[in-house]
Write a protein that holds these residues in place. Structure first.
Motif, mmCIF file in Angstrom:
data_model
loop_
_atom_site.group_PDB
_atom_site.id
_atom_site.type_symbol
_atom_site.label_atom_id
_atom_site.label_comp_id
_atom_site.label_asym_id
_atom_site.label_seq_id
_atom_site.Cartn_x
_atom_site.Cartn_y
_atom_site.Cartn_z
ATOM 1 N N SER A 1 -8.828 1.092 -0.485
ATOM 2 C CA SER A 1 -8.292 -0.275 -0.474
ATOM 3 C C SER A 1 -8.362 -0.879 0.926
ATOM 4 O O SER A 1 -8.614 -2.074 1.092
ATOM 5 C CB SER A 1 -6.848 -0.278 -0.984
ATOM 6 O OG SER A 1 -5.992 0.419 -0.104
ATOM 7 N N ASP B 1 -4.630 4.452 -7.304
ATOM 8 C CA ASP B 1 -3.476 5.352 -7.302
ATOM 9 C C ASP B 1 -3.176 5.841 -8.714
ATOM 10 O O ASP B 1 -2.944 7.036 -8.945
ATOM 11 C CB ASP B 1 -2.245 4.642 -6.722
ATOM 12 C CG ASP B 1 -1.955 5.043 -5.280
ATOM 13 O OD1 ASP B 1 -2.189 6.211 -4.946
ATOM 14 O OD2 ASP B 1 -1.516 4.187 -4.496
ATOM 15 N N ASN C 1 -5.881 -0.580 -4.502
ATOM 16 C CA ASN C 1 -4.959 0.512 -4.212
ATOM 17 C C ASN C 1 -4.153 0.912 -5.444
ATOM 18 O O ASN C 1 -4.006 2.097 -5.763
ATOM 19 C CB ASN C 1 -4.020 0.093 -3.081
ATOM 20 C CG ASN C 1 -3.197 1.253 -2.549
ATOM 21 O OD1 ASN C 1 -3.683 2.369 -2.447
ATOM 22 N ND2 ASN C 1 -1.949 0.982 -2.224
ATOM 23 N N ASP D 1 1.727 4.098 -2.928
ATOM 24 C CA ASP D 1 1.515 5.523 -2.675
ATOM 25 C C ASP D 1 2.821 6.298 -2.861
ATOM 26 O O ASP D 1 2.845 7.361 -3.497
ATOM 27 C CB ASP D 1 1.007 5.737 -1.242
ATOM 28 C CG ASP D 1 -0.495 5.537 -1.124
ATOM 29 O OD1 ASP D 1 -1.125 5.203 -2.137
ATOM 30 O OD2 ASP D 1 -1.037 5.699 -0.015
ATOM 31 N N THR E 1 -5.570 4.650 -0.950
ATOM 32 C CA THR E 1 -5.240 3.766 0.166
ATOM 33 C C THR E 1 -6.441 3.559 1.075
ATOM 34 O O THR E 1 -6.698 2.437 1.547
ATOM 35 C CB THR E 1 -4.062 4.339 0.973
ATOM 36 O OG1 THR E 1 -2.907 4.379 0.135
ATOM 37 C CG2 THR E 1 -3.757 3.482 2.181
ATOM 38 N N TYR F 1 0.823 -1.217 0.000
ATOM 39 C CA TYR F 1 0.000 0.000 0.000
ATOM 40 C C TYR F 1 0.853 1.260 0.000
ATOM 41 O O TYR F 1 0.750 2.108 -0.885
ATOM 42 C CB TYR F 1 -0.908 0.047 1.238
ATOM 43 C CG TYR F 1 -2.011 -0.966 1.266
ATOM 44 C CD1 TYR F 1 -2.506 -1.522 0.094
ATOM 45 C CD2 TYR F 1 -2.556 -1.373 2.468
ATOM 46 C CE1 TYR F 1 -3.518 -2.460 0.127
ATOM 47 C CE2 TYR F 1 -3.572 -2.305 2.516
ATOM 48 C CZ TYR F 1 -4.056 -2.856 1.346
ATOM 49 O OH TYR F 1 -5.053 -3.773 1.391
#
Length: 443
Positions: free
Chosen positions: A201, A180, A176, A36, A198, A32
């Motif tokens: 998810s 993203d 995620n 990100d 995030t 995750y």
């Protein structure tokens, strides 16, 4: 293929088959923040990237309560199953889930209210402080689901459904990654988009398993009516205190590392450390996943009094952990440059700093798996005290001492060396505990 049951005899192949879903679950959960970080670093900028890495330890501390109930509660549930009390095991499972939900809501509200002063107290200021608050508040909205996701990673293995847990985690991980790319790379929503991806998810990873266990299912566990049991909650918290301590300590140490890195290298140091932490989270997730996967097996055989099986499980696990460690060292050294290029290839000075850190830090993987597994092993034996002591020494005392002292002699290199030294000392302590408790647990 016949499903593997907790009561089975486990050889090396069966151990790997049973724990593989838990390993992948933990890796996907670790991805995750990696995803990100990739999108924020490449599409938003260096300062927001540093902000994500700066506030992430605080968010992980809040979410670690779920991991405590998952590991500590899972050990108690599996032991209860080994004693031949399945209905009692379901009641305990339900109690831990409901308590986690309540705690999650309360902690999330407090986190939203106090995240700005906490981030400022840790040293964030200006634009970086604003970015920390923006990212953190969005993540905190789904904190209860994140805590449940941590908890279910342990409970799926206890319920003899590790594969199903893997599917839920993969679904969350894919959510995620896709969001993203959509929110950050296409819609250009920046840091808000990364945080939203995030959060969504985590909702998938925590809420969908909740629905599964509320309905009739083929696992050993199901959410049922329960009653408040202070003694069981205390036992679960004691059992899982090592995992809670480990998560909190690692987050506190990460904050301290950020302070030291800001002192010795500024925002570049924090960014470089962030890249190392992404690799560290994924690699350590393999050790944690294996430990989570084997824990209910150990607890079951401990509850059933199968001492020879306990001895066999420990011996085989140490061989597997040792093999993992050598592979990870080789991968970390070999992939250092391409991984650094992916995250910070746009900045030559930052790239060199990150690469230098990689080459030193990689040696910590030789030792970290032993302490992680040893702590989980004692949790599974329902000995929360020794488990917590191993975690405390590994993730707090040794690392804090090393990171405060080593940079005085070797500068920023001392920060990377301190991690290796702390993991080595923790491994030695773990081996001593394993040797010292052989007679007590007859393994």
């Amino acid at each position: 293929m016949k499903n593997i049951q907790l009561s089975d005899h486990f050889d090396h192949k069966k151990l790997l088959r049973y724990t593989f879903p838990s390993i992948i679950m933990m890796i996907f959960t670790s991805i995750y923040s990696v995803v990100d970080g990739f999108f924020v670093s490449n599409f938003v900028g260096k300062t927001p990237f540093a902000a994500v890495n700066f506030i992430m330890p605080f968010l992980m501390i809040l979410g670690s309560v779920g991991f405590m109930f998952g590991t500590g509660g899972g050990a108690l549930i599996a032991k209860t199953m080994g004693e031949g009390r399945p209905d009692r095991a379901k009641q305990l499972f339900s109690l831990f889930i409901y308590v986690t939900l309540v705690c999650g809501v309360i902690i999330a509200i407090l986190g939203v209210l106090f995240i700005r002063p906490i981030a400022a107290l840790l040293g964030a200021e200006g634009l970086m402080l604003d970015n920390c608050v923006t990212y953190g508040r969005i993540i905190l909205i789904t904190l209860p689901a994140f805590m449940l996701q941590y908890e279910f990673q342990s409970f799926f293995a206890t319920a003899e459904k590790p594969q199903l847990g893997l599917y839920f985690t993969i679904a969350a991980g894919i959510t995620n990654m896709v969001l993203d790319a959509l929110f950050v790379a296409i819609f250009k929503w920046g840091l808000i988009g990364a945080a939203a991806a995030t959060a969504f998810s985590q909702a998938v990873g925590g809420i969908t398993p909740l629905i599964y266990f509320f309905r009739p299912n083929t696992s050993l566990l199901r959410l049922t009516k329960t009653k408040y049991d202070r003694k069981a909650l205390l036992k679960a918290c004691t059992n899982g205190s090592s995992e809670l301590m480990s998560n909190i300590s690692m987050s506190i140490v990460s904050m301290l590392y950020n302070v030291q890195l800001m002192k010795y290298a500024g925002e570049d140091g924090i960014a470089a450390y962030g890249v190392l932490m992404y690799v560290n989270m994924i690699f350590l997730a393999a050790f944690i996943g294996y430990s989570v996967g084997t824990a209910p097996v150990i607890s079951y055989h401990y509850g059933a009094g199968n001492h020879m099986e306990l001895k066999s499980l420990l011996r085989k696990s140490l061989v597997i952990i040792g093999t993992f460690s050598l592979i990870m060292l080789g991968l970390a050294e070999g992939l250092a440059r391409p991984l650094a290029m992916i995250f910070v290839g746009y900045d030559h000075a930052l790239m060199n700093l990150t690469l230098r850190g990689f080459m030193i830090y990689s040696f910590s993987f030789l030792f970290s798996g032993i302490a992680i597994y040893g702590s989980s092993f004692f949790t599974a034996l329902n000995n929360g005290l020794i488990s917590a002591l191993i975690s405390f020494l590994r993730t707090l005392l040794f690392q804090v001492t090393a990171v405060l002292i080593f940079p005085l002699f070797w500068g920023i290199d001392g920060i990377w060396i301190s991690i290796v030294a702390a993991e080595l000392m923790a491994a030695i302590v773990t081996v001593l505990f394993l040797i010292g408790k052989r007679a007590t647990y007859k393994y």
